[in-house]
Design an enzyme around this catalytic site. Sequence first.
Site, PDB file in Angstrom:
ATOM      1  N   LYS A 176       0.828  -1.204   0.000  1.00 24.94           N
ATOM      2  CA  LYS A 176       0.000   0.000   0.000  1.00 24.94           C
ATOM      3  C   LYS A 176       0.865   1.258   0.000  1.00 24.94           C
ATOM      4  O   LYS A 176       0.659   2.164  -0.791  1.00 24.94           O
ATOM      5  CB  LYS A 176      -0.936   0.005   1.207  1.00 24.94           C
ATOM      6  CG  LYS A 176      -1.893   1.189   1.239  1.00 24.94           C
ATOM      7  CD  LYS A 176      -2.765   1.208   2.477  1.00 24.94           C
ATOM      8  CE  LYS A 176      -3.767   0.107   2.485  1.00 24.94           C
ATOM      9  NZ  LYS A 176      -4.734   0.215   3.604  1.00 24.94           N
TER      10      LYS A 176
ATOM     11  N   GLU B 211      10.115  -5.885   3.791  1.00 23.43           N
ATOM     12  CA  GLU B 211      10.279  -7.209   3.205  1.00 23.43           C
ATOM     13  C   GLU B 211       9.891  -7.202   1.727  1.00 23.43           C
ATOM     14  O   GLU B 211      10.605  -7.764   0.878  1.00 23.43           O
ATOM     15  CB  GLU B 211       9.414  -8.237   3.957  1.00 23.43           C
ATOM     16  CG  GLU B 211       9.770  -8.410   5.418  1.00 23.43           C
ATOM     17  CD  GLU B 211       8.924  -7.542   6.337  1.00 23.43           C
ATOM     18  OE1 GLU B 211       8.742  -7.925   7.501  1.00 23.43           O
ATOM     19  OE2 GLU B 211       8.443  -6.473   5.888  1.00 23.43           O
TER      20      GLU B 211
ATOM     21  N   GLY C  84      -5.213  -5.139   5.453  1.00 19.73           N
ATOM     22  CA  GLY C  84      -4.419  -6.095   4.686  1.00 19.73           C
ATOM     23  C   GLY C  84      -5.006  -7.481   4.651  1.00 19.73           C
ATOM     24  O   GLY C  84      -5.080  -8.123   3.596  1.00 19.73           O
ATOM     25  N   ARG C  85      -5.463  -7.981   5.799  1.00 18.39           N
ATOM     26  CA  ARG C  85      -5.984  -9.349   5.850  1.00 18.39           C
ATOM     27  C   ARG C  85      -7.386  -9.453   5.277  1.00 18.39           C
ATOM     28  O   ARG C  85      -7.954 -10.549   5.236  1.00 18.39           O
ATOM     29  CB  ARG C  85      -5.926  -9.877   7.282  1.00 18.39           C
ATOM     30  CG  ARG C  85      -6.633  -9.018   8.316  1.00 18.39           C
ATOM     31  CD  ARG C  85      -6.254  -9.454   9.737  1.00 18.39           C
ATOM     32  NE  ARG C  85      -6.787  -8.583  10.758  1.00 18.39           N
ATOM     33  CZ  ARG C  85      -6.233  -7.447  11.162  1.00 18.39           C
ATOM     34  NH1 ARG C  85      -5.118  -7.010  10.582  1.00 18.39           N
ATOM     35  NH2 ARG C  85      -6.767  -6.728  12.131  1.00 18.39           N
TER      36      ARG C  85
ATOM     37  N   GLU D 258      -4.471 -12.177  14.020  1.00 17.86           N
ATOM     38  CA  GLU D 258      -4.087 -10.774  13.921  1.00 17.86           C
ATOM     39  C   GLU D 258      -5.264  -9.869  14.280  1.00 17.86           C
ATOM     40  O   GLU D 258      -5.079  -8.767  14.817  1.00 17.86           O
ATOM     41  CB  GLU D 258      -3.573 -10.452  12.516  1.00 17.86           C
ATOM     42  CG  GLU D 258      -2.856  -9.112  12.418  1.00 17.86           C
ATOM     43  CD  GLU D 258      -2.107  -8.938  11.108  1.00 17.86           C
ATOM     44  OE1 GLU D 258      -0.883  -9.216  11.077  1.00 17.86           O
ATOM     45  OE2 GLU D 258      -2.737  -8.555  10.109  1.00 17.86           O
TER      46      GLU D 258
ATOM     47  N   HIS E 101      -3.297 -38.629   9.980  1.00 16.28           N
ATOM     48  CA  HIS E 101      -2.092 -39.417  10.221  1.00 16.28           C
ATOM     49  C   HIS E 101      -1.009 -38.580  10.896  1.00 16.28           C
ATOM     50  O   HIS E 101       0.166 -38.948  10.876  1.00 16.28           O
ATOM     51  CB  HIS E 101      -1.587 -39.996   8.900  1.00 16.28           C
ATOM     52  CG  HIS E 101      -2.550 -40.956   8.274  1.00 16.28           C
ATOM     53  ND1 HIS E 101      -2.524 -42.317   8.536  1.00 16.28           N
ATOM     54  CD2 HIS E 101      -3.603 -40.759   7.455  1.00 16.28           C
ATOM     55  CE1 HIS E 101      -3.504 -42.910   7.878  1.00 16.28           C
ATOM     56  NE2 HIS E 101      -4.172 -41.988   7.209  1.00 16.28           N
TER      57      HIS E 101
ATOM     58  N   LYS F 282       9.055  -4.783  13.951  1.00 20.03           N
ATOM     59  CA  LYS F 282       9.531  -4.129  12.727  1.00 20.03           C
ATOM     60  C   LYS F 282      10.524  -3.011  13.054  1.00 20.03           C
ATOM     61  O   LYS F 282      11.566  -2.862  12.406  1.00 20.03           O
ATOM     62  CB  LYS F 282       8.354  -3.542  11.948  1.00 20.03           C
ATOM     63  CG  LYS F 282       7.458  -4.553  11.266  1.00 20.03           C
ATOM     64  CD  LYS F 282       6.373  -3.820  10.490  1.00 20.03           C
ATOM     65  CE  LYS F 282       5.456  -4.750   9.751  1.00 20.03           C
ATOM     66  NZ  LYS F 282       4.412  -4.017   8.986  1.00 20.03           N
TER      67      LYS F 282
END
Length: 549
Positions: free
Chosen positions: A211, A217, A272-273, A358, A389, A509
């Site tokens: 954004k 990152e 964001g999510r 979050e 399993h 961060k």
Amino acid sequence: MSKPETTAVQLRPEWEALSRHHEQVAGDSIRSLFDADPTRNDDLTFESGGLVLDASKNLLTTGTIGLLCDLARATGVPERIEQMFAGERINVTENRSVLHVALRAARGERIIVEGEDVVAPVHAVLDAMGDFADSIRQGDFRGHTGKRIRAIVNIGIGGSDLGPAMAYDALAAYSDRNLTLKFVSNVDGGDIDEALLHLDAEETLFIVCSKTFTTLETLTNARTARDWLLEGLGDPAAVEKHFVAVSTNATEVAAFGIDTANMFGFWDWVGGRYSMDSAVGLSLLIAIGRDGFADLLAGFRAMDQHFRSAPLEQNLPVLMGLIGIWYNNFWGTETHAVLPYSQYLARFPAYLQQLDMESNGKSVGLDGEAVEVQTGPIVWGQPGTNGQHAFFQLIHQGTKLVPCDFIGFLRPVRRVGDHHALLMANMFAQTEALAFGKSLEEVLASGVDAGVAPHRVFPGNRPTNTILAPTLTPFVLGQLIALYEHKVFTQGTVWGINSFDQWGVELGKVLAGRIADDLAAEDDSALDHDPSTNAAIRRFREAKSVSAE
């Protein structure tokens, strides 16, 4: 900003009523509940748009549902739903609206926020995305050397990666198989290095999702991708033909070398999510085409409309949220497993981890005071039958109570022999076994030696939701995502927390930026972290100096 007036949820009479109810029913078992009412699944099965929720294999009754809905009303769930859809600034810590529902509103619908319609700009961006996707899929948009684009690399992190990556896997059967899609998020160089292997720079397009276009990152990976492209093509002008941006920062996008005509924007009311159905979904739109993406949005919209209009007692997201509160706060569970019986949904639990943890991983309420009840659960899971399993042993016979969502489909996306019938037989068997178990008497009656028999007992009484859909289509995926979005919203409202900020990710961060400088420096006197961190930094420096020799 003034603090909202709130009443601590545990002080409400509706909470106390649920506490008393829990004491009354805690001795019941799922088996005894079915014995008392063999048709209880009729009253505890709910449906919306072909999506079915069977909540009958839970440690609850219709009376429990009624008390939980009373709590939802007392904590203002219906009012807060309307506030969200009206664009009110319910994200109080950032003073923002929460309008991901506008991202999938129908063309021509109007949502007026502070005098402006927010839906028309959304469709303008969707149209631009669709045009661009068409140009890629039809071969009209070509790379710097004139070759057709055949590989798309989405570079983002968090919601700018988890959403489109999950949805691409989920809808792989509907994608253009002539295109290769890859997703890069981790700042670990191995992530982008592996993604770029075997790609041809002349045929590769990068979508950089940030954004602000300053995310450390994402920009680190984007610069590495640009270096790789320029090494392959040699001409800085090639960047314009091989990079597009999903961002709102035109200045930084242009400085990177991307043509701002190929910048797709979104708004500060898109978290964001909650952003995969915005321009963040550009990679997915290219993969499944305009019609497929429109179908996805229609699925979101159908669940939005159900959430807004259905009575609480019939409202799938509300009910799932309230059932989660029942276990989290009255049974003391700490985790929640999401178990999709579809390999296409392999990344769905990871996507929901961010959405839920979050959003509701908060210990401070809307009033700025500490929350005194347990909030968001730890969310985890894996597709069936793989999980059977691996960790199902703990769910069946362990000492922890783990509520589970089982998600299945009545028809496969593609029929391969008898695989789907076997898959669904396993899903139905697991929910039955978890609910009813196998007693010692039943084990002994089957001929098992008495010395071994206790190890073969299944206690049962393990609660599950069963979610069934006709088949996994873009529409159904949209329904499922919105179902969980609104479930999380419901829970955050009851707990009195802000589900739409994420300040908890910020401190790390900030410290990472400082430590990155320390790792590059050589002067120990500048280290001012705790002794453990200082020692780790020194070890890294020593290893770096040795590898440089």
